[in-house]
Motif scaffolding. Sequence first.
Motif, short mmCIF file in Angstrom:
data_model
loop_
_atom_site.label_atom_id
_atom_site.label_comp_id
_atom_site.label_asym_id
_atom_site.label_seq_id
_atom_site.Cartn_x
_atom_site.Cartn_y
_atom_site.Cartn_z
N GLY A 94 0.81 -1.20 0.00
CA GLY A 94 0.00 0.00 0.00
C GLY A 94 0.85 1.25 0.00
N GLN A 95 0.30 2.33 0.50
CA GLN A 95 0.98 3.61 0.49
C GLN A 95 2.27 3.55 1.30
OE1 GLN A 95 -1.36 6.82 2.01
NE2 GLN A 95 0.21 8.37 1.65
N SER A 96 3.31 4.19 0.81
CA SER A 96 4.59 4.19 1.50
C SER A 96 4.78 5.48 2.29
CB SER A 96 5.73 4.03 0.50
OG SER A 96 5.81 5.18 -0.33
N PHE A 97 5.66 5.41 3.27
CA PHE A 97 5.97 6.57 4.10
C PHE A 97 7.47 6.69 4.27
CE2 PHE A 97 1.79 4.97 5.27
CZ PHE A 97 1.01 6.10 5.07
N ALA A 98 7.90 7.79 4.81
CA ALA A 98 9.32 8.06 4.99
C ALA A 98 9.49 8.97 6.21
CB ALA A 98 9.89 8.74 3.74
N LEU A 99 10.74 9.17 6.60
CA LEU A 99 11.05 10.17 7.62
C LEU A 99 11.77 11.34 6.96
CD1 LEU A 99 12.19 8.05 10.71
CD2 LEU A 99 10.13 9.47 10.51
N ASP A 100 11.38 12.55 7.37
CA ASP A 100 11.97 13.78 6.85
C ASP A 100 12.91 14.33 7.90
OD1 ASP A 100 12.55 16.04 5.44
OD2 ASP A 100 10.47 16.65 5.11
N PHE A 101 14.19 14.46 7.53
CA PHE A 101 15.24 14.95 8.44
C PHE A 101 15.56 16.40 8.10
CE2 PHE A 101 15.49 10.42 8.04
CZ PHE A 101 15.87 9.93 9.28
N GLY A 129 18.79 1.32 0.46
CA GLY A 129 17.54 1.99 0.79
C GLY A 129 17.27 3.13 -0.17
N TRP A 130 16.31 3.96 0.19
CA TRP A 130 15.87 5.07 -0.66
C TRP A 130 16.15 6.40 0.01
CZ3 TRP A 130 13.89 4.44 -5.55
CH2 TRP A 130 13.58 3.13 -5.92
N VAL A 131 16.66 7.36 -0.77
CA VAL A 131 16.93 8.70 -0.25
C VAL A 131 16.35 9.74 -1.20
CG1 VAL A 131 19.03 8.01 0.99
CG2 VAL A 131 19.20 8.81 -1.38
N ASN A 132 15.98 10.86 -0.63
CA ASN A 132 15.46 12.00 -1.37
C ASN A 132 16.04 13.24 -0.69
OD1 ASN A 132 13.84 14.20 -2.28
ND2 ASN A 132 12.13 12.83 -2.69
N VAL A 133 17.06 13.82 -1.28
CA VAL A 133 17.82 14.89 -0.63
C VAL A 133 17.17 16.24 -0.86
CG1 VAL A 133 20.06 16.03 -0.48
CG2 VAL A 133 19.95 13.56 -0.93
N THR A 134 17.00 17.00 0.21
CA THR A 134 16.49 18.37 0.11
C THR A 134 17.63 19.35 -0.17
OG1 THR A 134 14.72 17.87 1.68
CG2 THR A 134 15.25 20.20 1.32
N GLU A 135 18.77 19.11 0.50
CA GLU A 135 19.93 20.00 0.32
C GLU A 135 21.18 19.27 0.77
OE1 GLU A 135 21.55 24.38 1.89
OE2 GLU A 135 19.55 23.65 2.46
N PHE A 136 22.24 19.35 -0.02
CA PHE A 136 23.52 18.79 0.37
C PHE A 136 24.28 19.79 1.24
CE2 PHE A 136 22.61 16.32 -3.47
CZ PHE A 136 22.91 15.03 -3.03
N LEU A 249 24.61 15.64 9.67
CA LEU A 249 23.15 15.52 9.69
C LEU A 249 22.56 15.60 8.28
CD1 LEU A 249 23.00 17.72 12.79
CD2 LEU A 249 21.88 15.49 12.73
N PHE A 250 21.76 14.61 7.95
CA PHE A 250 21.14 14.48 6.64
C PHE A 250 19.93 15.42 6.54
CE2 PHE A 250 18.22 12.54 3.61
CZ PHE A 250 19.06 12.08 2.60
N LYS A 251 19.80 16.11 5.39
CA LYS A 251 18.63 16.95 5.16
C LYS A 251 17.86 16.40 3.98
CE LYS A 251 17.09 21.75 4.82
NZ LYS A 251 17.49 23.18 4.78
N GLY A 252 16.72 15.82 4.27
CA GLY A 252 15.91 15.19 3.23
C GLY A 252 15.15 14.01 3.79
N LYS A 253 14.69 13.13 2.91
CA LYS A 253 13.87 11.98 3.30
C LYS A 253 14.65 10.68 3.13
CE LYS A 253 9.75 14.33 1.49
NZ LYS A 253 8.63 14.22 0.52
N ILE A 254 14.39 9.74 4.01
CA ILE A 254 14.94 8.40 3.92
C ILE A 254 13.79 7.41 4.09
CG2 ILE A 254 16.50 6.69 4.94
CD1 ILE A 254 18.28 8.99 5.84
#
Length: 331
Positions: A94-101, A129-136, A249-254
């Motif tokens: 079903g629908q997936s979720f993530a954590l936003d750092f 895993g999966w990553v979605n970066v907001t800012e490096f 510290l990571f900025k984005g979603k994992i």
Amino acid sequence: MLSKKMVLLFFIVLMSSMESRAQTMQTLTGETTLTCPQDVTLTLQSSEVGFNYFLRDEADNSIVDGPIAGTGNALDFQTGEVSETSNYHVFATGQSFALDFDGVDDTVQIPHDSINGSLDFSTDITIEGWVNVTEFTADGFDTIFRKDNNTQGRILFRFNTDVSNNTKLEVGMETTGSGYFQFSSNVNQADFLNKWAHVATFFDDQSNAMRLYVNGVELGSGAGMDGSLVPVSNPSEAYIGSYNGTEELFKGKIAALRLWNTAPSSAQEVSDLHANGQANVFIGTESGLVTYYPFIENSGAVLTDQTANNNDGNIVGATWTSGTNLSLIHI
């Protein structure tokens, strides 16, 4: 004549509130006796809208048919040619979720497994895993996963960006013969900024090499290591999205992070790992899978490990958000 056994369908569906789980058991119906090798139709008596369904071979968990979208009614699956006794099961995603750092003070802290030692790797290891970066982080690091106490043993998987804003994907580990060894490969920031990408790294004890992958494509390998992995000294917490909870510290979603005590041994296994990672067709009982976070909770302060090792993570600051555009397993 060839017989095919009836199969019990067992799956757990997360309710829309995400606060409780409903468990449904059904029976797949279809031909049970074959007069010759043939394609068989198996029917699931009911389904739910908003979930995708897959038929999987019980022997090796390979996908036989699907995804088929739930309609609220029965669904038919095709086995392909069956020529021997076979067992099948169905699972739903079903629908997936993530954590936003936020890149400031968010992290997930994973206590050391002093009972099973499941995160004390000594031979092979795979992190993916999966990553979605907001800012490096300019002239800095963005950690995806790290277990390290600066005394003995180190495992890290992160992005490394220099002062000129050039970014590398980086992996570091310590072996008995070479000490600490690090390998990195250049990446294009646009492949990660505000979009989902599957990242993977592994160390193969037989070849003594580390490898990096993005979306199933090998970036390169670091060879020349000697010996086996050095387990991180006890006790040492692991972290998602940071180093020791306060640095890198990571900025984005994992999302959908998995750790294995095995490494792919062929190009096909690498391809399968990525393909299965795309579909997130894991249930936590796969051989070699020591920690699996499907990020299915969508609420609360605990990130649940779906394996029997119970390496649950404590969420510090990171917030729940929508996940990848792919479904995560809800078994």
